[in-house]
Every structure is written in C-alpha cells, then in structure tokens.
Design a protein around this motif. Structure first.
Motif, PDB file in Angstrom:
ATOM      1  N   ARG A   5       0.833  -1.203   0.000  1.00  0.00           N
ATOM      2  CA  ARG A   5       0.000   0.000   0.000  1.00  0.00           C
ATOM      3  C   ARG A   5       0.868   1.253   0.000  1.00  0.00           C
ATOM      4  O   ARG A   5       1.787   1.366   0.813  1.00  0.00           O
TER       5      ARG A   5
ATOM      6  N   TYR B  68       0.374   4.930   0.885  1.00  0.00           N
ATOM      7  CA  TYR B  68      -0.590   5.806   1.536  1.00  0.00           C
ATOM      8  C   TYR B  68      -0.511   7.202   0.931  1.00  0.00           C
ATOM      9  O   TYR B  68       0.570   7.782   0.789  1.00  0.00           O
TER      10      TYR B  68
ATOM     11  N   ARG C 234       0.985   6.225   7.476  1.00  0.00           N
ATOM     12  CA  ARG C 234      -0.372   5.875   7.063  1.00  0.00           C
ATOM     13  C   ARG C 234      -1.309   7.073   6.959  1.00  0.00           C
ATOM     14  O   ARG C 234      -1.170   8.064   7.655  1.00  0.00           O
TER      15      ARG C 234
ATOM     16  N   ASP D  34      -6.342   7.179   2.760  1.00  0.00           N
ATOM     17  CA  ASP D  34      -6.385   6.763   1.354  1.00  0.00           C
ATOM     18  C   ASP D  34      -5.098   6.036   0.977  1.00  0.00           C
ATOM     19  O   ASP D  34      -4.021   6.390   1.446  1.00  0.00           O
ATOM     20  N   TYR D  35      -5.220   5.054   0.106  1.00  0.00           N
ATOM     21  CA  TYR D  35      -4.029   4.356  -0.367  1.00  0.00           C
ATOM     22  C   TYR D  35      -4.301   3.731  -1.726  1.00  0.00           C
ATOM     23  O   TYR D  35      -5.456   3.544  -2.141  1.00  0.00           O
TER      24      TYR D  35
ATOM     25  N   SER E  56      -2.412   0.528  -4.390  1.00  0.00           N
ATOM     26  CA  SER E  56      -1.453  -0.576  -4.407  1.00  0.00           C
ATOM     27  C   SER E  56      -0.359  -0.277  -5.423  1.00  0.00           C
ATOM     28  O   SER E  56      -0.653   0.151  -6.550  1.00  0.00           O
TER      29      SER E  56
END
Length: 294
Positions: free
Chosen positions: A185, A187, A200, A203-204, A206
């Motif tokens: 992820r 972020y 973190r 929203d993230y 891949s």
C-alpha cells in the motif's frame, strides 16, 4: 476553475520567492523567522482574495482538493503548471511540487549534486523517490545515466513528461524501492511529495515494490557503474537500504538521503558499512538531509 488555479500558482510563486529572500537575511534568528512565517500566513490569505479562490488554510487546501480528484491514474486530466528553473522546465500538479522545483528550494542539497557531478564527471545516478524529476533531470543534463523510481501514478506521468520536455533520456520506472519485490500500500498524502509506504493515511493505492539490488540485476546494470544515489522515501529509508546492501557493500556510491526523526537506524546501517555522514543544514527544513560518502 483551471484559469483561477493558474493565477493562484503564479502569485504563490512570487510570494514564495519573497519569503525565501526574507529567510536568507533572518538566517537562524527565531524571532525574525517567526515573523516571516506569520507574514507568510497572511500573504496566503491575501492571495486567496486576489485570485477569488477560497483558501481554507495557509496551505491552500483548495488546490490539494482539486489535486486529489486527479490522483486516479485512469483519469487523463492533469493540471500542468510550467515552472522555469534556470534552463529547465517543469510541469507540476500542486503547490508543494511548485515549491520543490524552484531553484531556491533545497539549494544546499542542490549544491551537492553540482559537487558530485564535478567529483565523478559522469556515471549512473539512481533517484529513489524521484517525484516530478527535479534532480533526475538535473543529473541527466550533466550527462549522467539516470534511473528514476516513482510509484505514484500522477507523479510518474509528470516525471516522464518533464523528462520529455527537457529532452532528457531517463529510465523512469513506476516502482517503489523497498527491501524486496512485493505489492504494498502506498498511503496517499494531500501533498504530492509526501506519499508513503509507512506513514499511514486514510487513502491508499497498491504499488509494486522492488529491491535496488534486484532491480539492477534485472536491468543488467553493473553496481560499480553507480556513483550516486538519492533516497527520499517518506519514512521507508531503512527498508530501501536493506534492499541495496550488495550495492552499498561493493560499489560504495555516494548518497544524498532524507531521514525522518524516527529513522536514525537507517544512518546506523550506513555507518556500519563504513560510510561517513555529513548533515546538510537548511533553514526551515522539517526533516534532515545527509550526504553519505566513503
């Protein structure tokens, strides 16, 4: 809306240049620095009234809100604001990128790029966390072979576009450097230069990751040809270094590295490998940069 944003960028660039010139004279005096920071806040409010854009805070959140709507890589629309930096031209999407590509930003760090260019002449430069390409394009202009990694889709598109505009032959990869090959992820921050694998947010997206050692092997690049590495990965520095231990042990490239306050272990890795650590000081910098060399 686009015309208003263009006007806002134009005025903010003028304001930023004034602030930087002010800070040159205030130097480390905290009282004058505080006055300059307060003045900066009210100038932002003043600029918001001039451009008829409602700026919710001194950080210009309306521009960042517009930028967030463009972060989906399936959307082709990108607000491109040309910024002229000496003989280089950059296109950016948010005001933080505008600040980053201006020649006044990180001037002490940029001096080390000039120094490295003179020290080695030419070689391979790896830009880990290339953003929109300020340093990748700079080194390419010096005649270096450049490998630039940028995982965020919008930043990556602009990195490639800026390389094309400046007629630079850069090997740009939409990857995040890490300790191993994976899918992790990323972020998403409100600011284009602060997306992170470890810090973190709500929203993230891949993204694919790869170790630098593995990447060099797949690209067929000999470690000894690499003379210089820049690492700016928003808190993931230790994992990046773990993924390039072979390069660090055998080729010993010079490194410019951004270290967050909680990342001191990354510096210990470099010290154990025999690197000398030289802090790079810049007024107003929230994180620390270091020049690491043999």
């Amino acid at each position: 809306m686009k015309e208003q944003i263009n006007k806002w960028f134009k005025w903010r660039e003028k304001k930023l240049r004034i602030l930087i010139e002010t800070l040159k004279y205030t130097k480390s005096n905290r009282i004058f620095y505080s006055i300059a920071a307060i003045s900066d806040f009210f100038i932002d409010i003043f600029l918001s009234s001039i451009t008829s854009i409602h700026v919710k805070s001194a950080l210009g959140t309306i521009v960042d809100s517009y930028y967030r709507r463009l972060q989906n890589s399936s959307r082709k629309a990108v607000v491109r604001i040309p910024v002229f930096n000496y003989d280089m031209t950059f296109f950016v999407t948010d005001y933080e990128a505008l600040e980053i590509v201006l020649p006044e930003f990180e001037r002490p760090i940029a001096k080390y790029f000039d120094y490295i260019s003179k020290k080695y002449g030419k070689g391979v430069f790896i830009d880990i966390g290339a953003h929109v390409g300020k340093y990748a394009i700079r080194m390419s202009r010096y005649g270096w072979d450049v490998v630039a990694l940028e995982p965020h889709p919008v930043n990556y598109k602009l990195l490639c576009f800026n390389a094309k505009v400046n007629k630079c032959n850069i090997k740009a990869l939409q990857l995040a450097a890490y300790s191993s090959r994976n899918v992790l992820r990323l972020y998403i921050s409100n600011f284009s230069g602060r997306h992170s694998l470890v810090l973190r947010s709500n929203d993230y997206i891949s993204v694919s990751t790869e170790s630098i050692d593995g990447l060099l092997n797949s690209l067929g690049i000999q470690p000894y040809s690499i003379k210089f590495v820049k690492i700016d990965v928003e808190g993931a520095t230790e994992e990046v270094l773990k993924g390039m231990l072979n390069l660090l042990r055998h080729a010993k490239p010079d490194i410019i590295i951004e270290i967050h306050p909680n990342e001191k272990k990354a510096l210990e890795i470099l010290k154990e490998l025999g690197y000398k650590i030289l802090p790079i000081y810049e007024l107003g910098t929230l994180t620390n940069y270091y020049y690491c060399f043999q």
